[in-house]
Design a protein around this motif. Structure first.
Motif, PDB file in Angstrom:
ATOM      1  N   TRP A  14     -46.870 -38.474 -86.697  1.00 41.95           N
ATOM      2  CA  TRP A  14     -47.018 -37.272 -85.802  1.00 41.95           C
ATOM      3  C   TRP A  14     -47.978 -36.103 -85.568  1.00 41.95           C
ATOM      4  CZ3 TRP A  14     -44.556 -35.556 -81.386  1.00 41.95           C
ATOM      5  CH2 TRP A  14     -44.558 -34.469 -80.851  1.00 41.95           C
ATOM      6  N   LYS A  15     -48.164 -36.115 -86.850  1.00 39.87           N
ATOM      7  CA  LYS A  15     -48.658 -34.040 -87.486  1.00 39.87           C
ATOM      8  C   LYS A  15     -50.857 -34.723 -86.810  1.00 39.87           C
ATOM      9  CE  LYS A  15     -46.867 -33.662 -91.905  1.00 39.87           C
ATOM     10  NZ  LYS A  15     -46.885 -33.211 -93.591  1.00 39.87           N
ATOM     11  N   ASN A  16     -50.818 -36.026 -87.333  1.00 40.07           N
ATOM     12  CA  ASN A  16     -52.214 -36.337 -86.977  1.00 40.07           C
ATOM     13  C   ASN A  16     -52.526 -37.317 -85.859  1.00 40.07           C
ATOM     14  OD1 ASN A  16     -52.996 -34.730 -88.924  1.00 40.07           O
ATOM     15  ND2 ASN A  16     -52.647 -36.269 -91.320  1.00 40.07           N
ATOM     16  N   ASN A  17     -51.860 -37.999 -84.988  1.00 38.02           N
ATOM     17  CA  ASN A  17     -52.506 -39.424 -84.284  1.00 38.02           C
ATOM     18  C   ASN A  17     -51.681 -38.765 -83.091  1.00 38.02           C
ATOM     19  OD1 ASN A  17     -53.662 -40.126 -86.740  1.00 38.02           O
ATOM     20  ND2 ASN A  17     -52.194 -41.472 -87.443  1.00 38.02           N
ATOM     21  N   VAL A  18     -50.887 -38.442 -82.848  1.00 38.01           N
ATOM     22  CA  VAL A  18     -50.303 -38.216 -81.824  1.00 38.01           C
ATOM     23  C   VAL A  18     -50.036 -37.085 -80.803  1.00 38.01           C
ATOM     24  CG1 VAL A  18     -47.656 -37.764 -80.389  1.00 38.01           C
ATOM     25  CG2 VAL A  18     -48.347 -39.118 -82.288  1.00 38.01           C
ATOM     26  N   GLU A  19     -51.241 -37.631 -79.745  1.00 37.35           N
ATOM     27  CA  GLU A  19     -51.629 -35.914 -78.360  1.00 37.35           C
ATOM     28  C   GLU A  19     -50.154 -35.834 -78.210  1.00 37.35           C
ATOM     29  OE1 GLU A  19     -53.669 -35.843 -74.117  1.00 37.35           O
ATOM     30  OE2 GLU A  19     -54.302 -37.327 -75.796  1.00 37.35           O
ATOM     31  N   LYS A  20     -50.160 -34.530 -78.232  1.00 37.93           N
ATOM     32  CA  LYS A  20     -49.135 -33.444 -77.748  1.00 37.93           C
ATOM     33  C   LYS A  20     -48.742 -33.128 -75.960  1.00 37.93           C
ATOM     34  CE  LYS A  20     -47.574 -33.301 -82.511  1.00 37.93           C
ATOM     35  NZ  LYS A  20     -49.285 -33.763 -82.691  1.00 37.93           N
ATOM     36  N   VAL A  21     -47.521 -32.986 -76.115  1.00 37.06           N
ATOM     37  CA  VAL A  21     -47.117 -33.441 -74.513  1.00 37.06           C
ATOM     38  C   VAL A  21     -45.916 -32.012 -74.068  1.00 37.06           C
ATOM     39  CG1 VAL A  21     -46.315 -33.860 -71.882  1.00 37.06           C
ATOM     40  CG2 VAL A  21     -47.207 -35.548 -73.709  1.00 37.06           C
ATOM     41  N   ASN A  22     -46.399 -31.072 -73.392  1.00 39.64           N
ATOM     42  CA  ASN A  22     -45.511 -29.789 -73.802  1.00 39.64           C
ATOM     43  C   ASN A  22     -43.855 -30.294 -73.518  1.00 39.64           C
ATOM     44  OD1 ASN A  22     -43.597 -27.943 -72.431  1.00 39.64           O
ATOM     45  ND2 ASN A  22     -45.465 -26.145 -72.842  1.00 39.64           N
ATOM     46  N   ALA A  23     -43.307 -30.264 -74.180  1.00 37.83           N
ATOM     47  CA  ALA A  23     -41.952 -30.343 -74.349  1.00 37.83           C
ATOM     48  C   ALA A  23     -40.690 -29.762 -72.938  1.00 37.83           C
ATOM     49  CB  ALA A  23     -40.812 -30.237 -76.051  1.00 37.83           C
ATOM     50  N   GLU A  24     -41.467 -29.231 -72.969  1.00 38.34           N
ATOM     51  CA  GLU A  24     -40.175 -28.105 -71.718  1.00 38.34           C
ATOM     52  C   GLU A  24     -40.276 -28.928 -70.700  1.00 38.34           C
ATOM     53  OE1 GLU A  24     -41.508 -26.122 -74.010  1.00 38.34           O
ATOM     54  OE2 GLU A  24     -39.161 -25.342 -74.671  1.00 38.34           O
ATOM     55  N   LEU A  25     -42.070 -29.030 -70.483  1.00 40.53           N
ATOM     56  CA  LEU A  25     -42.883 -30.346 -69.495  1.00 40.53           C
ATOM     57  C   LEU A  25     -42.319 -31.475 -69.395  1.00 40.53           C
ATOM     58  CD1 LEU A  25     -44.422 -30.275 -66.209  1.00 40.53           C
ATOM     59  CD2 LEU A  25     -46.090 -31.019 -68.582  1.00 40.53           C
ATOM     60  N   PHE A  26     -41.956 -32.278 -70.132  1.00 46.21           N
ATOM     61  CA  PHE A  26     -41.552 -33.714 -71.065  1.00 46.21           C
ATOM     62  C   PHE A  26     -40.355 -33.654 -70.220  1.00 46.21           C
ATOM     63  CE2 PHE A  26     -39.425 -37.018 -73.166  1.00 46.21           C
ATOM     64  CZ  PHE A  26     -39.883 -38.169 -72.301  1.00 46.21           C
ATOM     65  N   ILE A  27     -38.550 -32.881 -70.662  1.00 46.90           N
ATOM     66  CA  ILE A  27     -37.767 -32.716 -70.645  1.00 46.90           C
ATOM     67  C   ILE A  27     -37.673 -32.513 -69.162  1.00 46.90           C
ATOM     68  CG2 ILE A  27     -35.850 -31.357 -71.086  1.00 46.90           C
ATOM     69  CD1 ILE A  27     -37.445 -31.273 -73.945  1.00 46.90           C
TER      70      ILE A  27
END
Length: 189
Positions: A14-27
């Motif tokens: 989670w910390k190093n290998n995941v490109e994050k997406v805005n949580a609110e946008l996803f939800i």
């Protein structure tokens, strides 16, 4: 591998290998999808099936991503599978780690207890949806089922409880139906 090792693998991914997406946008995007399915099908049972089907297709593809990011080998048994699903799979994609509980006597069923389900954020089900059986986060059941099928495990996965339906926690039940034989695709001998 011990449960703590899987937890560490999930957190590291989670910390190093995941490109994050805005949580609110996803939800909000997920919520819009569910609303559109309700409009299209006008039947909550059909919406549940469609969410499961969509989740299955996602899970079939996500398992390769999880294995590539974490280097985890094939699980030795169903207990290990439960640990990987809860501590790696959910952590990598939703940044949560459900508790594993309620093992059956034959060790072929367990529950994932979600104290927090990010898909439920900003959501409230209308009474009719609750009465007629909508499982808002049913996509998660399909994801688990699809990913495990790619790991040669035929499973049944369903919601037992959901906070959106007035329960204290959300609970997903996972049942191992059978271990599938590894098949070589036609022409890939």
């Amino acid at each position: 591998m011990a449960a703590k090792q899987y937890k560490a693998i999930g957190e590291e991914a989670w910390k190093n290998n995941v490109e994050k997406v805005n949580a609110e946008l996803f939800i909000f995007t997920y919520g819009s999808l569910v609303v559109q399915l309700v409009k299209d099908f006008e039947d909550y049972g059909a919406v549940n099936k469609q969410l499961d089907k969509m989740g299955y297709n996602i899970g079939v593809r996500l398992i390769d991503d999880i294995l590539a990011r974490t280097g985890i080998d094939k699980c030795a048994d169903f207990h290990t599978t439960a640990e990987v699903v809860a501590k790696v799979g959910f952590r990598v994609f939703l940044n949560i780690a459900p508790a594993i509980a309620n093992w059956s006597a034959d060790a072929k069923e367990f529950s994932l207890i979600l104290e927090d389900n990010p898909l439920n954020d900003f959501c409230e089900l209308p009474p009719k949806a609750v009465q007629e059986g909508l499982w808002y986060s049913n996509v998660l059941c399909g994801v688990i089922r699809g990913a495990l099928e790619m790991m040669q495990m035929q499973t049944e996965v369903w919601f037992v409880h959901d906070v959106l339906r007035g329960d204290d926690v959300s609970e997903i039940r996972v049942k191992l139906v059978k271990i599938l034989d590894e098949e070589v695709p036609v022409g890939d001998e």
